[in-house]
Scaffold this motif. Structure first.
Motif, PDB file in Angstrom:
ATOM      1  N   THR A   3       2.984   6.635   2.253  1.00  0.00           N
ATOM      2  CA  THR A   3       2.495   5.402   1.644  1.00  0.00           C
ATOM      3  C   THR A   3       0.972   5.449   1.547  1.00  0.00           C
ATOM      4  O   THR A   3       0.299   5.927   2.451  1.00  0.00           O
ATOM      5  CB  THR A   3       2.895   4.179   2.502  1.00  0.00           C
ATOM      6  OG1 THR A   3       4.309   4.194   2.684  1.00  0.00           O
ATOM      7  CG2 THR A   3       2.513   2.882   1.829  1.00  0.00           C
ATOM      8  N   THR A   5      -2.836   3.816   1.423  1.00  0.00           N
ATOM      9  CA  THR A   5      -3.570   2.758   2.109  1.00  0.00           C
ATOM     10  C   THR A   5      -4.978   2.697   1.530  1.00  0.00           C
ATOM     11  O   THR A   5      -5.641   3.724   1.406  1.00  0.00           O
ATOM     12  CB  THR A   5      -3.680   3.040   3.625  1.00  0.00           C
ATOM     13  OG1 THR A   5      -2.370   3.194   4.164  1.00  0.00           O
ATOM     14  CG2 THR A   5      -4.390   1.912   4.347  1.00  0.00           C
ATOM     15  N   ALA A  57       4.149  -1.339  -0.419  1.00  0.00           N
ATOM     16  CA  ALA A  57       4.722  -0.247   0.373  1.00  0.00           C
ATOM     17  C   ALA A  57       6.141   0.124  -0.054  1.00  0.00           C
ATOM     18  O   ALA A  57       6.497   1.298  -0.065  1.00  0.00           O
ATOM     19  CB  ALA A  57       4.694  -0.613   1.855  1.00  0.00           C
ATOM     20  N   ASP A  58       6.936  -0.865  -0.418  1.00  0.00           N
ATOM     21  CA  ASP A  58       8.321  -0.586  -0.825  1.00  0.00           C
ATOM     22  C   ASP A  58       8.402   0.164  -2.139  1.00  0.00           C
ATOM     23  O   ASP A  58       9.419   0.784  -2.427  1.00  0.00           O
ATOM     24  CB  ASP A  58       9.125  -1.890  -0.942  1.00  0.00           C
ATOM     25  CG  ASP A  58       9.374  -2.535   0.416  1.00  0.00           C
ATOM     26  OD1 ASP A  58       9.225  -1.848   1.452  1.00  0.00           O
ATOM     27  OD2 ASP A  58       9.709  -3.733   0.436  1.00  0.00           O
ATOM     28  N   CYS A  60       5.675   2.306  -3.245  1.00  0.00           N
ATOM     29  CA  CYS A  60       4.856   3.519  -3.163  1.00  0.00           C
ATOM     30  C   CYS A  60       5.724   4.708  -2.763  1.00  0.00           C
ATOM     31  O   CYS A  60       6.452   4.659  -1.775  1.00  0.00           O
ATOM     32  CB  CYS A  60       3.727   3.321  -2.150  1.00  0.00           C
ATOM     33  SG  CYS A  60       2.617   4.741  -2.017  1.00  0.00           S
ATOM     34  N   GLU A  83       5.100   9.587   6.205  1.00  0.00           N
ATOM     35  CA  GLU A  83       5.888   8.504   6.794  1.00  0.00           C
ATOM     36  C   GLU A  83       5.679   8.332   8.289  1.00  0.00           C
ATOM     37  O   GLU A  83       5.534   7.232   8.789  1.00  0.00           O
ATOM     38  CB  GLU A  83       7.375   8.750   6.524  1.00  0.00           C
ATOM     39  CG  GLU A  83       8.013   7.627   5.761  1.00  0.00           C
ATOM     40  CD  GLU A  83       9.440   7.945   5.442  1.00  0.00           C
ATOM     41  OE1 GLU A  83      10.291   7.727   6.320  1.00  0.00           O
ATOM     42  OE2 GLU A  83       9.702   8.385   4.320  1.00  0.00           O
TER      43      GLU A  83
END
Length: 93
Positions: A3, A5, A57-58, A60, A83
């Protein structure tokens, strides 16, 4: 895979109050995993309110395209963590 950031200390949107949207523009996810919204709290002058970047996030996939194309350079303003990798998210200062 991982993910993305946003690092508020490195991202041009925050660090230099620019209108950079490279990561958002390059995101290949349909519907975009990187989005922007108006900040609820104004930033210090002269910019005032700016559109805040955030990662969904869900959505990416952790592909790394945003990090690769970030114009900041050696330490991009957006990074992708695996992850199970433990990276400390940097908050807006």
């Amino acid at each position: 895979m991982g993910t993305a950031t946003v690092n508020h200390n490195r991202c041009l949107r925050y660090a230099e109050r620019s209108d950079c949207t490279v990561c958002l523009d390059k995101c290949p996810v349909p519907g975009k995993a990187i989005r922007e919204q108006i900040q609820s709290e104004p930033m210090p002058l002269p910019r005032g309110r700016v559109k805040e970047l955030f990662v969904v996030a869900d959505s990416c996939t952790g592909c790394g395209i945003c990090e690769h194309f970030c114009p900041v350079g050696a330490e991009p303003g957006i990074t992708v963590s695996a992850e199970n990798e433990d990276r400390e998210a940097v908050a807006l200062v």
